[in-house]
Design a protein around this motif. Structure first.
Motif, PDB file in Angstrom:
ATOM      1  N   MET A   1       0.843  -1.198   0.000  1.00 53.10           N
ATOM      2  CA  MET A   1       0.000   0.000   0.000  1.00 53.10           C
ATOM      3  C   MET A   1       0.878   1.247   0.000  1.00 53.10           C
ATOM      4  SD  MET A   1      -2.945   1.117   2.734  1.00 53.10           S
ATOM      5  CE  MET A   1      -3.803   2.681   2.545  1.00 53.10           C
ATOM      6  N   ALA A   2       0.474   2.234  -0.779  1.00 54.00           N
ATOM      7  CA  ALA A   2       1.263   3.462  -0.887  1.00 54.00           C
ATOM      8  C   ALA A   2       1.240   4.237   0.428  1.00 54.00           C
ATOM      9  CB  ALA A   2       0.701   4.326  -2.015  1.00 54.00           C
ATOM     10  N   VAL A   3       2.343   4.891   0.712  1.00 53.47           N
ATOM     11  CA  VAL A   3       2.416   5.736   1.908  1.00 53.47           C
ATOM     12  C   VAL A   3       1.473   6.922   1.713  1.00 53.47           C
ATOM     13  CG1 VAL A   3       3.927   7.204   3.290  1.00 53.47           C
ATOM     14  CG2 VAL A   3       4.787   5.054   2.361  1.00 53.47           C
ATOM     15  N   PRO A   4       0.611   7.229   2.684  1.00 51.42           N
ATOM     16  CA  PRO A   4      -0.395   8.272   2.482  1.00 51.42           C
ATOM     17  C   PRO A   4       0.139   9.681   2.737  1.00 51.42           C
ATOM     18  CG  PRO A   4      -0.657   7.320   4.650  1.00 51.42           C
ATOM     19  CD  PRO A   4       0.460   6.546   3.981  1.00 51.42           C
ATOM     20  N   LEU A   5      -0.614  10.632   2.245  1.00 53.56           N
ATOM     21  CA  LEU A   5      -0.456  12.023   2.637  1.00 53.56           C
ATOM     22  C   LEU A   5      -1.446  12.253   3.774  1.00 53.56           C
ATOM     23  CD1 LEU A   5       0.936  14.736   1.756  1.00 53.56           C
ATOM     24  CD2 LEU A   5      -1.122  15.196   0.424  1.00 53.56           C
ATOM     25  N   VAL A   6      -0.980  12.785   4.890  1.00 56.40           N
ATOM     26  CA  VAL A   6      -1.816  12.942   6.083  1.00 56.40           C
ATOM     27  C   VAL A   6      -2.111  14.417   6.295  1.00 56.40           C
ATOM     28  CG1 VAL A   6      -1.967  12.603   8.585  1.00 56.40           C
ATOM     29  CG2 VAL A   6      -0.862  10.867   7.138  1.00 56.40           C
ATOM     30  N   VAL A   7      -3.383  14.746   6.514  1.00 58.25           N
ATOM     31  CA  VAL A   7      -3.769  16.130   6.763  1.00 58.25           C
ATOM     32  C   VAL A   7      -4.519  16.204   8.087  1.00 58.25           C
ATOM     33  CG1 VAL A   7      -5.848  15.858   5.344  1.00 58.25           C
ATOM     34  CG2 VAL A   7      -5.013  18.141   5.873  1.00 58.25           C
ATOM     35  N   GLY A   8      -4.129  17.175   8.897  1.00 62.11           N
ATOM     36  CA  GLY A   8      -4.789  17.382  10.177  1.00 62.11           C
ATOM     37  C   GLY A   8      -6.028  18.245  10.006  1.00 62.11           C
ATOM     38  N   VAL A   9      -7.139  17.827  10.653  1.00 63.53           N
ATOM     39  CA  VAL A   9      -8.390  18.577  10.558  1.00 63.53           C
ATOM     40  C   VAL A   9      -8.887  18.906  11.958  1.00 63.53           C
ATOM     41  CG1 VAL A   9      -9.009  17.546   8.341  1.00 63.53           C
ATOM     42  CG2 VAL A   9      -9.787  16.463  10.432  1.00 63.53           C
ATOM     43  N   ASP A  10      -9.409  20.124  12.116  1.00 62.80           N
ATOM     44  CA  ASP A  10      -9.957  20.520  13.415  1.00 62.80           C
ATOM     45  C   ASP A  10     -11.259  21.291  13.288  1.00 62.80           C
ATOM     46  OD1 ASP A  10      -9.211  23.010  12.490  1.00 62.80           O
ATOM     47  OD2 ASP A  10      -7.696  23.381  14.036  1.00 62.80           O
ATOM     48  N   GLY A  11     -11.806  21.371  12.078  1.00 64.40           N
ATOM     49  CA  GLY A  11     -13.064  22.070  11.869  1.00 64.40           C
ATOM     50  C   GLY A  11     -12.907  23.526  11.483  1.00 64.40           C
ATOM     51  N   SER A  12     -11.716  24.086  11.599  1.00 69.35           N
ATOM     52  CA  SER A  12     -11.503  25.484  11.221  1.00 69.35           C
ATOM     53  C   SER A  12     -11.472  25.613   9.705  1.00 69.35           C
ATOM     54  CB  SER A  12     -10.191  25.994  11.805  1.00 69.35           C
ATOM     55  OG  SER A  12      -9.088  25.326  11.212  1.00 69.35           O
ATOM     56  N   GLU A  13     -11.737  26.820   9.215  1.00 65.07           N
ATOM     57  CA  GLU A  13     -11.685  27.058   7.779  1.00 65.07           C
ATOM     58  C   GLU A  13     -10.271  26.844   7.246  1.00 65.07           C
ATOM     59  OE1 GLU A  13     -12.716  27.719   3.928  1.00 65.07           O
ATOM     60  OE2 GLU A  13     -14.014  27.343   5.663  1.00 65.07           O
ATOM     61  N   ALA A  14      -9.262  27.202   8.049  1.00 63.77           N
ATOM     62  CA  ALA A  14      -7.879  27.000   7.620  1.00 63.77           C
ATOM     63  C   ALA A  14      -7.582  25.520   7.409  1.00 63.77           C
ATOM     64  CB  ALA A  14      -6.912  27.591   8.645  1.00 63.77           C
ATOM     65  N   SER A  15      -8.105  24.663   8.276  1.00 65.75           N
ATOM     66  CA  SER A  15      -7.845  23.232   8.111  1.00 65.75           C
ATOM     67  C   SER A  15      -8.604  22.671   6.911  1.00 65.75           C
ATOM     68  CB  SER A  15      -8.198  22.456   9.384  1.00 65.75           C
ATOM     69  OG  SER A  15      -9.577  22.196   9.487  1.00 65.75           O
ATOM     70  N   LEU A  16      -9.779  23.223   6.613  1.00 66.43           N
ATOM     71  CA  LEU A  16     -10.517  22.770   5.431  1.00 66.43           C
ATOM     72  C   LEU A  16      -9.818  23.214   4.148  1.00 66.43           C
ATOM     73  CD1 LEU A  16     -14.190  23.378   6.605  1.00 66.43           C
ATOM     74  CD2 LEU A  16     -12.966  21.201   6.444  1.00 66.43           C
ATOM     75  N   ARG A  28      -1.869  14.365  -7.397  1.00 65.66           N
ATOM     76  CA  ARG A  28      -0.647  14.585  -8.189  1.00 65.66           C
ATOM     77  C   ARG A  28       0.383  13.491  -7.934  1.00 65.66           C
ATOM     78  NH1 ARG A  28      -1.893  20.180  -7.372  1.00 65.66           N
ATOM     79  NH2 ARG A  28      -0.939  20.184  -5.292  1.00 65.66           N
ATOM     80  N   HIS A  29       0.501  13.079  -6.682  1.00 61.16           N
ATOM     81  CA  HIS A  29       1.498  12.075  -6.321  1.00 61.16           C
ATOM     82  C   HIS A  29       0.946  10.644  -6.375  1.00 61.16           C
ATOM     83  CE1 HIS A  29       4.841  14.662  -5.022  1.00 61.16           C
ATOM     84  NE2 HIS A  29       3.913  15.514  -4.663  1.00 61.16           N
ATOM     85  N   GLU A  30      -0.334  10.514  -6.679  1.00 60.21           N
ATOM     86  CA  GLU A  30      -0.981   9.197  -6.784  1.00 60.21           C
ATOM     87  C   GLU A  30      -0.846   8.397  -5.494  1.00 60.21           C
ATOM     88  OE1 GLU A  30       0.754   7.427 -10.279  1.00 60.21           O
ATOM     89  OE2 GLU A  30      -0.494   8.628 -11.633  1.00 60.21           O
ATOM     90  N   VAL A  31      -1.162   9.058  -4.376  1.00 60.55           N
ATOM     91  CA  VAL A  31      -1.118   8.412  -3.064  1.00 60.55           C
ATOM     92  C   VAL A  31      -2.456   8.633  -2.375  1.00 60.55           C
ATOM     93  CG1 VAL A  31       1.371   8.725  -2.842  1.00 60.55           C
ATOM     94  CG2 VAL A  31      -0.184  10.456  -1.894  1.00 60.55           C
ATOM     95  N   PRO A  32      -2.775   7.810  -1.356  1.00 57.73           N
ATOM     96  CA  PRO A  32      -4.024   8.018  -0.600  1.00 57.73           C
ATOM     97  C   PRO A  32      -3.929   9.267   0.266  1.00 57.73           C
ATOM     98  CG  PRO A  32      -3.129   5.788  -0.272  1.00 57.73           C
ATOM     99  CD  PRO A  32      -2.060   6.599  -0.928  1.00 57.73           C
ATOM    100  N   LEU A  33      -5.088   9.805   0.609  1.00 57.33           N
ATOM    101  CA  LEU A  33      -5.193  10.937   1.533  1.00 57.33           C
ATOM    102  C   LEU A  33      -5.830  10.451   2.828  1.00 57.33           C
ATOM    103  CD1 LEU A  33      -4.920  13.985   2.070  1.00 57.33           C
ATOM    104  CD2 LEU A  33      -7.245  14.262   1.146  1.00 57.33           C
ATOM    105  N   HIS A  34      -5.166  10.710   3.934  1.00 57.39           N
ATOM    106  CA  HIS A  34      -5.667  10.280   5.244  1.00 57.39           C
ATOM    107  C   HIS A  34      -5.969  11.507   6.093  1.00 57.39           C
ATOM    108  CE1 HIS A  34      -6.301   7.476   8.529  1.00 57.39           C
ATOM    109  NE2 HIS A  34      -5.523   8.220   9.306  1.00 57.39           N
TER     110      HIS A  34
END
Length: 272
Positions: A1-16, A28-34
């Motif tokens: 399995m490809a190494v994912p790109l991880v994004v932190g979310v907290d409900g703020s507009e900046a995180s969205l 672009r990198h053809e990887v999963p998003l977590h």
């Protein structure tokens, strides 16, 4: 399995906004998003993650998406996930940050501790959506920029855009050198600034021959040179050295300045 790109979310507009940016990056990198939400206790966590997932799918319907909620300190959880991630992506401000702060405390803590590249998504729509066709990388003398330069070339390659390499130099205070020598001539006696750039770019340029590269040697403070050039860029990339004998990275004055003031998304890439 490809190494994912991880994004932190907290409900703020900046995180969205960070979720939107990360969804495009994952494609672009053809990887999963977590998507990761972490907090000591949060009854709204499932709703926050659902809203972030919807934003990601709307931005990039084809992205491979997963999500997770962890009930622990957000910075520690993100740093832990970064040990098996292509990169960590964060918003520039969180819900809990004071109005006067330019960069969220979680984002700054993660940028200083992560083992993988950390992208803080900053700037307006034109900078976040790749309208300038340019990636900027800061190059310093020595080995601190090697991994950052490789990262920047890869980004320019997958984005099919140009790469601008910036090296700023100045004569050290209290060391004027022989009479009659200009500042550049004095610096050339040590290591010519143009050679610093040439040596740093040589290896990656051979690998990514499709990337158009321009070099910019600037006399003056590095933070000013990088921020000026980044005003016309889609991504700014800087390197960070490992702390000797300590956990984490050495985020110097330049890195702090660009993390707080960059007009576009900024990637902090640890030296390997």
């Amino acid at each position: 399995m490809a190494v994912p790109l991880v994004v932190g979310v907290d409900g703020s507009e900046a995180s969205l906004e960070a979720v939107e940016w990360a969804a495009g990056e994952a494609l672009r990198h053809e990887v999963p998003l977590h998507l990761l939400h972490a907090a000591a206790a949060d009854h709204e966590a499932p709703d926050l993650v659902a809203a972030a997932s919807e934003r990601a799918r709307k931005s990039a319907p084809a992205v491979r998406l997963s999500s997770e909620v962890l009930y622990e300190d957000a910075a520690s959880a993100l740093v832990g996930k970064g040990r098996n991630a292509l990169a960590l992506v964060l918003g520039s401000r969180g819900l809990g940050d004071l109005a006067g702060l330019l960069l969220g405390s979680v984002s700054l803590a993660v940028a200083a501790r992560a083992d993988c590249p950390v992208v803080v998504v900053r700037g307006g729509v034109e900078h976040r959506h790749g309208r300038f066709g340019s990636v900027v990388v800061g190059v310093e003398d020595g080995e601190g920029s090697g991994t950052a330069v490789q990262f920047a070339f890869r980004e320019a390659h997958v984005r099919r855009c140009r790469l601008v390499a910036v090296h700023a130099w100045s004569v050290p205070d209290g060391n004027p050198g022989p009479p009659g020598l200009s500042g550049y001539a004095l610096q050339t006696q040590r290591r010519p600034p143009a050679r610093v750039l040439r040596d740093a770019l040589a290896g990656p340029a051979e690998r990514y021959r499709d990337v158009a590269v321009s070099s910019d040697v600037v006399e003056g403070p590095a933070r000013r040179a990088l921020l000026d050039t980044a005003s016309r860029a889609d991504l700014l990339v800087v390197g960070a050295r490992r702390r000797h004998g300590h956990v984490g990275l050495q985020l110097g004055l330049v890195n702090h300045a660009v993390l707080h003031h960059a007009p576009c998304p900024i990637a902090v890439v640890p030296q390997i």
